[in-house]
Design an enzyme around this catalytic site. Sequence first.
Site, PDB file in Angstrom:
ATOM      1  N   GLY A 118       0.837  -1.183   0.000  1.00  0.00           N
ATOM      2  CA  GLY A 118       0.000   0.000   0.000  1.00  0.00           C
ATOM      3  C   GLY A 118       0.877   1.239   0.000  1.00  0.00           C
ATOM      4  O   GLY A 118       2.020   1.196   0.469  1.00  0.00           O
ATOM      5  N   HIS A 124      -2.998   7.104   6.804  1.00  0.00           N
ATOM      6  CA  HIS A 124      -2.012   8.039   6.230  1.00  0.00           C
ATOM      7  C   HIS A 124      -2.672   9.328   5.738  1.00  0.00           C
ATOM      8  O   HIS A 124      -2.119  10.417   5.936  1.00  0.00           O
ATOM      9  CB  HIS A 124      -1.262   7.401   5.049  1.00  0.00           C
ATOM     10  N   HIS A 167      -4.717   0.964   7.071  1.00  0.00           N
ATOM     11  CA  HIS A 167      -3.371   1.519   7.265  1.00  0.00           C
ATOM     12  C   HIS A 167      -3.172   2.729   6.340  1.00  0.00           C
ATOM     13  O   HIS A 167      -2.690   3.780   6.774  1.00  0.00           O
ATOM     14  CB  HIS A 167      -2.320   0.433   6.988  1.00  0.00           C
ATOM     15  N   GLU A 168      -3.564   2.580   5.069  1.00  0.00           N
ATOM     16  CA  GLU A 168      -3.390   3.685   4.109  1.00  0.00           C
ATOM     17  C   GLU A 168      -4.358   4.825   4.401  1.00  0.00           C
ATOM     18  O   GLU A 168      -4.003   6.001   4.254  1.00  0.00           O
ATOM     19  CB  GLU A 168      -3.567   3.182   2.670  1.00  0.00           C
ATOM     20  N   CYS A 197       5.688  -0.098   7.591  1.00  0.00           N
ATOM     21  CA  CYS A 197       5.330   1.065   6.787  1.00  0.00           C
ATOM     22  C   CYS A 197       6.564   1.519   6.024  1.00  0.00           C
ATOM     23  O   CYS A 197       7.644   1.612   6.603  1.00  0.00           O
ATOM     24  CB  CYS A 197       4.837   2.178   7.708  1.00  0.00           C
ATOM     25  N   LEU A 198       6.415   1.796   4.743  1.00  0.00           N
ATOM     26  CA  LEU A 198       7.567   2.223   3.936  1.00  0.00           C
ATOM     27  C   LEU A 198       8.168   3.518   4.461  1.00  0.00           C
ATOM     28  O   LEU A 198       9.350   3.783   4.255  1.00  0.00           O
ATOM     29  CB  LEU A 198       7.154   2.383   2.465  1.00  0.00           C
ATOM     30  N   GLN A 203       2.924   9.916   1.503  1.00  0.00           N
ATOM     31  CA  GLN A 203       4.224   9.233   1.550  1.00  0.00           C
ATOM     32  C   GLN A 203       5.127   9.596   0.380  1.00  0.00           C
ATOM     33  O   GLN A 203       6.309   9.248   0.381  1.00  0.00           O
ATOM     34  CB  GLN A 203       4.025   7.710   1.586  1.00  0.00           C
TER      35      GLN A 203
END
Length: 185
Positions: free
Chosen positions: A45, A141, A137-138, A95-96, A50
Amino acid sequence: MIYPIVIYGDPVLRKTAEDITKDYPDLQKLIFDMFETMHAANGVGLAAPQIGKAIRLFVIDSSKMEEDEPGVKMAFINAEIIEESEEEWKFEEGCLSIPGIRDKVERPEEIRIKFLDENFRAHDEVFNGIAARVIQHEYDHIEGVLFTDHLTAFKKNLIKGKLTALTKGEVEASYPYKVYQGKRK
Ligand code: NI
């Protein structure tokens, strides 16, 4: 085009992202590039903040996760979660934007979400399991929330040092990334 991933400590990750309209510049290319950026980083994701854009757009592709066959590959624009199940379950997340930290997070098992797809068609859909987890999760963000915010005070304390190191540029990641250089409030 592969975007560098914004690392923990950048204020863009803490903004509540804004809705976009159909005439957002080069939207189709942006969505394509976000999928490309996510795949290059082996993510499932990726949310627009991000890559430094505080807009309500995220993409997910859970097909690479063993637990989720065949998986969900989609773009979500101006999403709004309208229902969550009371039932919750724990699953390990990463998470990236927060490389090197993973932990179990408790989230609702099922969600109902309204959103526009990449062609600005309206959807009202129910997701569960892994797909619902990645979406939540996204979705966090675009609300300025990170998975580490969901951890207990005890766990937060344990990772505090690692998070501070990330803000200082001590990052180990196999993909292009960007550490915030401006002043923090
Ligand atoms: Ni993330």
